[in-house]
Each structure stands twice: as C-alpha cells, then as structure tokens.
Design a protein around this motif. Structure first.
Motif, PDB file in Angstrom:
ATOM      1  N   ALA A 359       0.850  -1.273   0.034  1.00  0.00           N
ATOM      2  CA  ALA A 359      -0.055   0.078   0.073  1.00  0.00           C
ATOM      3  C   ALA A 359       0.918   1.079   0.032  1.00  0.00           C
ATOM      4  O   ALA A 359       0.535   2.307  -0.428  1.00  0.00           O
ATOM      5  N   ILE A 360       2.143   1.189   0.795  1.00  0.00           N
ATOM      6  CA  ILE A 360       2.825   2.359   0.857  1.00  0.00           C
ATOM      7  C   ILE A 360       3.681   2.575  -0.515  1.00  0.00           C
ATOM      8  O   ILE A 360       3.370   3.859  -1.062  1.00  0.00           O
ATOM      9  N   CYS A 361       3.956   1.341  -1.245  1.00  0.00           N
ATOM     10  CA  CYS A 361       4.439   1.644  -2.601  1.00  0.00           C
ATOM     11  C   CYS A 361       3.402   2.139  -3.754  1.00  0.00           C
ATOM     12  O   CYS A 361       3.933   2.882  -4.539  1.00  0.00           O
ATOM     13  N   LEU A 362       2.298   1.772  -3.588  1.00  0.00           N
ATOM     14  CA  LEU A 362       1.181   2.104  -4.232  1.00  0.00           C
ATOM     15  C   LEU A 362       1.076   3.837  -4.226  1.00  0.00           C
ATOM     16  O   LEU A 362       0.940   4.263  -5.433  1.00  0.00           O
ATOM     17  N   THR A 363       1.439   4.439  -3.171  1.00  0.00           N
ATOM     18  CA  THR A 363       1.397   5.966  -3.015  1.00  0.00           C
ATOM     19  C   THR A 363       2.273   6.585  -4.003  1.00  0.00           C
ATOM     20  O   THR A 363       2.130   7.590  -4.445  1.00  0.00           O
TER      21      THR A 363
END
Length: 372
Positions: A359-363
């Motif tokens: 989820a963090i990388c998707l940002t």
C-alpha cells in the motif's frame, strides 16, 4: 479471511502478468453438469475428507512437519498449502506447525501477508505495473535475480472516485472489488494526491473500530454478519510534503502505520488476534547529492537500477521504532525502486507486513506536481 480452498490464485506460483490481457476479453462457456453426478461427487469428497481426518494427531503433525521442512521456497511450498486444504484437521495441524514470516522468513498462507515481515533480513518482492488496465501486481521473488516468474501475492487496481483516487487491493487479480471475498483492503488519496489513507478489511487488533465514513464502507449496510464488518479499518497514513519553493531534491514523505507490538505464532488471524498495536512513524531516508553524476543518490545495494523520482527508502524516526528494535535511522524498513519501465523492486521487513508495504509503495505512483 479468504478461504484457502477457494484461493486458486494463491496455489499458483507462476507469474500472472499475462492475465492482464485476458481481463475483459473473450467470454468463457462452462459446460453443464448433471445434478445427480454433482451430488455424487460431493459425497465422494466428503468421504475422502472423513478418511483423511481419521489420522492420529501425532502422525498428522509429523507429516506436516516433514512437508514444511522439505519445502522452504515456492513453488515447492505449495505442498504446505495443499495439505492445509485437505480438511479442517489438516488445516489446524498446518497452522500449528508453520511459523509466521517474522520467525521463519517465509510467506506460506494468505494470512502471512498481514503479518510482520522477517526480523533478520528483508523480504524481496517486486511489483509489475499494467498501465493499460491501471493494475499493479505484487510478487514474491523466487531467486536472487531482480525479477523472475515470481509467486503472485496481491493485486491492486486504481479507480477514480470523484475528486479522489482509490486503489482496491485483493488476493485475486481477476476479482478486484470491495465486496469480493478476496478483498484485502484499499488505499484512498486526497484531491492533490499528496495524502493517502490505508484501510484494512479486518480489525488489526481486538477492539478496533471500523471507520464511520460512508466512503470507506464495503457494503451498503454497516454490518452484514457478526464475522464480517461492512466498513474498513484505518491502519495507516502516508503524506508527501509540499515543495512550494521548488527547491532541489526528491520527494519527501512521512508515514504513520499501526503495527502489532507482539506477534502470535498462529498463522490464522481468526483464531488468534493481535493483542495490541502501536504507531510507527517512518520517513524517507535523505539522499546525498553526487557532484560528478549531478543527481541525488541512495545506496540500494544493487536492488534498484533505474533513476526515478519514485525510488525511496523508509527508516523509523527517532524514538518511534523502539518496540520493534528498529529505532536507529540507518535500518531500512522498506525500500522501493525502479528496475524496468513497468517493474519495481519492493523489499520490506518487520514491523511492516506485505500488505502495508504494498500500500505504501502504491502511493508513489502518479504525478505529484506540488511535491516535486
């Protein structure tokens, strides 16, 4: 929790990157099945389950220990999941034998994706992006190479919801919908794409309350059953700092993630809830300016090969990582970087889970004009 028996995509260790072209393609026709034959098949399956469930507990545990010891990596580790799908007793035996990623450094069941990563070394993964379908797929690396066939873990699709952008995260590449049984959680951004909220489909700890916002509900009703909540649980936020002065430098990001303080040994979250959680504050590690190359540089230890504004390393802020032993600002908890046009490595460790790291990388995807 997703059913292991229904999770066909989890049993497959091959890459699913080729499935993107099949979405929305030709319709498949399923042959009809005679009701009497279908009932006979169900009775045979029940008889088989009863036969396997009669094994002595000691013998069953020993079988699971040998299967677990002989399958350290995927695809052989598929045998452990197959054994857990035989019947309930085999599943309980598998859960009691298999250790969580924090202790063994391996991902086995879908529930492992919401447990903290390894303690001693990072878990190596990579993400493939499909620009045409706005989808992103997370894979577990099977070799030391930057990319390989990979073991499919999670998928996400980007949607536009009015002024906001949402990423729906699922166990199944072909079932990216919040009402699906494969639904894991979602990521929601603000209008500028500089602040993101991470939502989990399950309570991260006992007593956690779902978000009351209508925009975060999975279903029209607040509760559809005692086991399934109609809402999502907020488990983290990611913020990108504005760069009004247009000063030189990469993006600056800060994360606040709810992470478990202590991790049980059970691989099934429905049987043992995390007793409590604490807030972990992360920030991107400051790069250094290289006068000869005329660019900002970070040491990714060979795991990143292409310069990109999306590349980052996250470390715990001073005094934040104490409960997990990652309080120094040199231990990289999550690193993300580009290796090909649509391929990126993602390496994470405890206290982050694969779901939180993904989820963090998707940002990082998407243009952020106010931050660059």
């Amino acid at each position: 929790m997703i059913s292991w028996r229904r999770s066909a995509s989890w049993l497959s260790s091959a890459s699913r990157s080729s499935l993107g072209a099949a979405v929305g393609g030709e319709a498949k026709v399923t042959p009809e099945v005679d009701p009497a034959a279908a009932q006979e098949m169900e009775e045979d399956e029940e008889a088989d389950e009863e036969r396997w469930s009669r094994l002595l507990p000691e013998l069953l545990t020993e079988i699971m220990r040998r299967v677990d010891a002989g399958a350290e990596r995927w695809p052989p580790r598929r045998d452990v999941v197959v054994c857990a799908c035989v019947c309930r007793r085999w599943r309980d035996a598998a859960v009691s034998v298999v250790r969580p990623p924090l202790e063994c450094g391996r991902i086995t069941f879908p529930s492992s994706l919401k447990q903290p990563g390894p303690r001693d070394a990072p878990m190596h993964c990579f993400i493939r992006r499909d620009k045409k379908n706005s989808t992103f797929s997370l894979y577990l690396s099977l070799t030391q190479a930057l990319t390989d066939k990979g073991k499919f873990l999670l998928a996400a699709r980007r949607f536009r919801q009015g002024a906001h952008t949402e990423y729906i995260i699922s166990y199944d590449y072909d079932d990216l919908h919040p009402r699906s049984s494969s639904y894991v959680g979602k990521l929601r951004s603000d209008f500028l794409g500089t602040k993101f909220i991470i939502y989990d489909s399950q309570a991260p700890y006992d007593g956690a309350k779902p978000s009351r916002s209508r925009s975060t509900r999975r279903f029209a009703s607040k509760q559809i059953s005692p086991q399934v909540s109609g809402g999502n649980f907020e488990v983290g936020q990611v913020t990108y700092k504005f760069n009004f002065m247009k000063s030189r430098g990469p993006r600056r990001m800060q994360c606040n993630i709810q992470c478990p303080v202590s991790q049980g040994t059970m691989s099934d979250p429905s049987k043992e809830k995390t007793p409590s959680s604490s807030s972990l504050d992360l920030k991107n590690k400051a790069p250094r300016w290289h006068d000869h190359l005329q660019c900002w540089c970070l040491n990714f230890h060979g795991r990143v090969t292409v310069a990109s504004v999306k590349n980052f390393q996250l470390v715990a802020t001073a005094g934040s990582g104490g409960p997990w032993g990652v309080g120094d600002e040199e231990t990289v908890i999550l690193q993300f970087g580009k290796i090909e046009d649509d391929a990126f490595t993602m390496d994470y460790r405890q206290p982050l889970s694969a779901f939180q790291a993904f989820a963090i990388c998707l940002t990082s995807f998407g243009t952020k004009l106010a931050c660059e």
